[in-house]
Design an enzyme around this catalytic site. Structure first.
Site, PDB file in Angstrom:
ATOM      1  N   SER A  68       0.744  -1.221   0.077  1.00 13.07           N
ATOM      2  CA  SER A  68      -0.046   0.009  -0.020  1.00 13.07           C
ATOM      3  C   SER A  68       1.056   1.260  -0.007  1.00 13.07           C
ATOM      4  O   SER A  68       1.962   1.148   0.585  1.00 13.07           O
ATOM      5  CB  SER A  68      -1.043   0.115   1.406  1.00 13.07           C
ATOM      6  OG  SER A  68      -1.984   0.962   1.154  1.00 13.07           O
ATOM      7  N   ASP A  69       0.331   2.315  -0.696  1.00  9.62           N
ATOM      8  CA  ASP A  69       0.976   3.703  -0.442  1.00  9.62           C
ATOM      9  C   ASP A  69       0.038   4.760  -0.622  1.00  9.62           C
ATOM     10  O   ASP A  69      -1.090   4.638  -0.910  1.00  9.62           O
ATOM     11  CB  ASP A  69       1.765   3.825  -1.826  1.00  9.62           C
ATOM     12  CG  ASP A  69       2.663   5.010  -1.766  1.00  9.62           C
ATOM     13  OD1 ASP A  69       3.520   4.906  -0.973  1.00  9.62           O
ATOM     14  OD2 ASP A  69       2.382   6.212  -2.213  1.00  9.62           O
ATOM     15  N   THR A  70       0.293   5.746   0.443  1.00  6.18           N
ATOM     16  CA  THR A  70      -0.398   6.807   0.476  1.00  6.18           C
ATOM     17  C   THR A  70       0.057   8.313   0.180  1.00  6.18           C
ATOM     18  O   THR A  70       1.188   8.265   0.746  1.00  6.18           O
ATOM     19  CB  THR A  70      -1.088   6.913   1.928  1.00  6.18           C
ATOM     20  OG1 THR A  70      -1.893   5.635   2.343  1.00  6.18           O
ATOM     21  CG2 THR A  70      -2.063   7.972   2.292  1.00  6.18           C
ATOM     22  N   GLY A 105      -3.404   3.526  -2.565  1.00  4.41           N
ATOM     23  CA  GLY A 105      -3.319   2.536  -3.228  1.00  4.41           C
ATOM     24  C   GLY A 105      -3.002   1.391  -2.565  1.00  4.41           C
ATOM     25  O   GLY A 105      -2.362   1.300  -1.694  1.00  4.41           O
TER      26      GLY A 105
END
Length: 201
Positions: A68-70, A105
């Site tokens: 995940s990435d923010t 994501g």
């Protein structure tokens, strides 16, 4: 059931997975997070989530891997984690009194197949006083967070309105994560049933 690996060092993502009853290993992925030339924020965030999941899968073959990435995005500009307290102050000043997007994501790799989702939430900050920005930065909370704030912490007092997924703003969209896990053959609710049955035996 198949072992789950979280390819992230974020304690917030780990806590969200525990919140929905999952047991997992933590294996942070070391990837280059530099945006590509002319890359949109949407593409960047989802790409990093996929690359993290794929890197985790390469180190933990046979496992089901979550990446995940923010990113916080203001007027098309990606605000990553602050490099310094001064950088954090500048970010918070820019966010004051504005609406920004938090893009997260999430990707799941299962048997070599990577599926991903992008979730976008709109967050509006009230006008911030210089003194409260300074006090917040002094707590150290902004330093490991995209955009220089944490909605689940002290930074939550700055949020006037949120439209979208709260868990995505924290760092992991739970509804989309559960859907990806189900698509990979790991329905979250079945783990609840199996654990309850084990306790009853």
């Amino acid at each position: 059931m198949q072992s789950i690996v979280l390819a992230s060092a974020s304690p917030r993502r780990a806590e969200l997975l525990r919140q929905i009853g999952l047991s997992f290993l933590v294996q942070p992925a070391d990837i280059d997070e530099t945006p590509a030339s002319n890359e949109s924020a949407e593409h960047y965030v989802e790409r990093l989530a996929r690359e993290k999941a794929l890197a985790g899968s390469a180190s933990k073959p046979g496992c089901l891997v979550i990446g995940s990435d923010t990113s916080v995005v203001l007027e098309g500009r990606i605000l990553g984690k602050p490099d310094s307290t001064g950088d954090a102050t500048v970010m918070l000043q820019a966010l004051s009194g504005t609406t920004h997007q938090v893009m997260t994501g999430v990707a799941v790799v299962h048997k070599g197949i990577c599926e991903s989702r992008l979730v976008i939430a709109n967050v509006r900050f009230r006008e911030l006083l210089a003194a409260e920005i300074d006090a917040y930065v002094a707590t150290g909370e902004p330093m490991d967070k995209a955009g220089g704030y944490g909605i689940q912490g002290r930074g939550g007092i700055f949020v006037e309105e949120l439209r979208g997924s709260y868990s995505a703003v924290v760092g992991l969209p739970l509804q989309e994560t559960a859907a990806l896990l189900a698509g990979a053959g790991y329905p979250v609710w079945e783990t609840w049933n199996s654990r309850q049955e084990s306790r009853n035996e």
